[in-house]
Scaffold this active site. Structure first.
Site, PDB file in Angstrom:
ATOM      1  N   SER A 178       0.854  -1.190   0.000  1.00 29.90           N
ATOM      2  CA  SER A 178       0.000   0.000   0.000  1.00 29.90           C
ATOM      3  C   SER A 178       0.892   1.243   0.000  1.00 29.90           C
ATOM      4  CB  SER A 178      -0.949  -0.034   1.206  1.00 29.90           C
ATOM      5  OG  SER A 178      -1.904   1.012   1.125  1.00 29.90           O
ATOM      6  N   THR A 179       0.734   2.137   0.980  1.00 34.37           N
ATOM      7  CA  THR A 179       1.484   3.394   1.002  1.00 34.37           C
ATOM      8  C   THR A 179       2.984   3.143   0.943  1.00 34.37           C
ATOM      9  OG1 THR A 179      -0.260   4.329   2.390  1.00 34.37           O
ATOM     10  CG2 THR A 179       1.796   5.569   2.225  1.00 34.37           C
ATOM     11  N   HIS A 204      -2.460  -1.135  -3.601  1.00 37.25           N
ATOM     12  CA  HIS A 204      -3.592  -0.217  -3.471  1.00 37.25           C
ATOM     13  C   HIS A 204      -3.356   0.975  -4.387  1.00 37.25           C
ATOM     14  CE1 HIS A 204      -4.224  -1.813   0.902  1.00 37.25           C
ATOM     15  NE2 HIS A 204      -4.667  -2.652  -0.009  1.00 37.25           N
ATOM     16  N   MET A 297      -0.209   1.181   5.379  1.00 39.01           N
ATOM     17  CA  MET A 297      -0.957   1.433   6.606  1.00 39.01           C
ATOM     18  C   MET A 297      -2.092   0.425   6.742  1.00 39.01           C
ATOM     19  SD  MET A 297      -0.845   3.519   9.145  1.00 39.01           S
ATOM     20  CE  MET A 297      -1.849   3.976  10.562  1.00 39.01           C
ATOM     21  N   ASP A 300      -4.573  -4.758   5.851  1.00 42.46           N
ATOM     22  CA  ASP A 300      -4.928  -5.540   4.669  1.00 42.46           C
ATOM     23  C   ASP A 300      -3.775  -6.466   4.295  1.00 42.46           C
ATOM     24  OD1 ASP A 300      -6.372  -6.442   2.471  1.00 42.46           O
ATOM     25  OD2 ASP A 300      -5.540  -4.897   1.143  1.00 42.46           O
TER      26      ASP A 300
END
Length: 359
Positions: A178-179, A204, A297, A300
């Site tokens: 993700s991030t 993501h 973050m 998931d």
């Protein structure tokens, strides 16, 4: 930064109407957000930094006087402030991420109808995440030039030495991020040889960006990288990226594997969801799977990685020190889903060492 402390935000956007929309809406979406300044171009933003002292900056990329990438190149090496890009669908987003921006959102078309509340909620959430993130400054220009990085002739070459073609053809590698994950995934993939087992990736990312991201990775890596389409086969030497706004899972057809891409409800707060991919790996690939969870973050992918490990798969988690946000890998590690933790730079070697032991 303390969990409930104010987050000082500077908004940089050449559209005064959109800039005022952000400055008025973000504090409503999250009470912690305090707007400490608005400027219409990156050059003026540099001049305002000492006065405003922002914790996070939201920034468009294409602006007059100075664009967002030049801002990142000039400011971040000496003042590593987390920057969130608010940009239209454009390849320059990935150039900006490679220069140290921590995340991005798709800028809505002001002439079209869009859900303002959902957009602001998503951006506000990214601001909170960014306030806790580490800014990574690229150590070389290789990853930002659009070409494959130069490799020192003295550096040991990573290669597959396994004598079992059957083991390689039955192995599937799944990566979730993700991030900070766009650059972390690149860092992992660009060091891998071209004859790797098939790789599937869920990052993501908004719809419209994943195809460009896959094309960028394809240019920078020895592996062939493409945005996945429903029914694509998972094959050696190929990386499939989950399409934005679609889940992706691994399915078995006869003796081979392929991907199923589909829309539905968000899972673990996301679509595409890393948990959807990893859970399908546990159910379909089992002990022949390898799972890698990278920076991001939230949680998931943590449950899915644990399921993979319980099914006999080998699992790797990015370590705290090399993460932009040590969230997803931390949760996965804490619940027992990670066999091995490693820095992002060392994950390719850990992965190859494991593959070379397969019989």
């Amino acid at each position: 930064m303390l969990t409930n402390s104010p987050i000082r935000v500077m908004v940089v956007d050449d559209s005064i109407v959109f800039g005022h929309f952000l400055t008025n809406s973000l504090p409503v979406a999250n009470k912690r957000i305090q707007i400490v300044g608005y400027v219409s171009n990156a050059l003026d933003a540099i001049g305002k930094l000492p006065e405003c002292k922002p914790d996070v900056i939201t920034m468009d990329i294409e602006m007059p006087k100075m664009n967002g990438i030049e801002f990142l190149k000039q400011v971040l090496p000496r003042n590593p402030i987390p920057v969130i890009l608010v940009s239209s669908v454009n390849m320059t987003v990935f150039d900006a991420l490679s220069h140290g921006a921590v995340d991005f959102v798709r800028k809505p078309d002001p002439t079209a109808n869009f859900n303002r509340q959902d957009f602001i909620a998503a951006l506000a959430n990214k601001v909170v995440v960014a306030s806790r993130s580490k800014v990574r400054i690229p150590s070389t220009a290789a990853s930002v030039s659009g070409t494959r990085p130069m490799v020192s002739p003295m550096a040991p070459k990573l290669q597959l030495s396994s004598s079992s073609p059957l083991a390689m053809s039955s192995t599937v590698i799944a990566i979730g991020a993700s991030t900070g994950g766009t650059e972390a995934t690149l860092q992992v993939l660009q060091d891998l040889p071209a004859d790797m087992p098939g790789i599937v990736v869920t990052q993501h990312m908004p719809e419209g960006f994943t195809k460009m991201y896959a094309e960028r990775l394809d240019r920078l890596c020895k592996l062939h990288v493409k945005e996945a389409s429903n029914g694509d086969r998972i094959e050696r030497g190929t990386v499939l990226i989950a399409p934005g706004n679609q889940h992706m899972k691994v399915v078995r057809i006869g003796s081979s594997y392929s991907v199923s891409c589909f829309t539905g409800e968000k899972v673990s707060g996301h679509m595409p969801s890393v948990d959807v991919l990893f859970r399908s790996m546990a159910e379909t690939v089992g002990k022949n799977g390898i799972g890698i969870i990278l920076t991001g973050m939230g949680a998931d992918g943590a449950d899915g990685l644990l399921r993979m490990r319980k099914s006999g798969a080998y699992t790797i988690g990015q370590d705290r020190e090399s993460c932009v946000v040590y969230g997803m890998p931390m949760v996965a590690y804490d619940i027992g889903g990670v066999c091995t933790q490693s820095s992002c730079a060392n994950i390719p070697r850990v992965l190859l060492n494991h593959l070379n032991k397969l019989k």
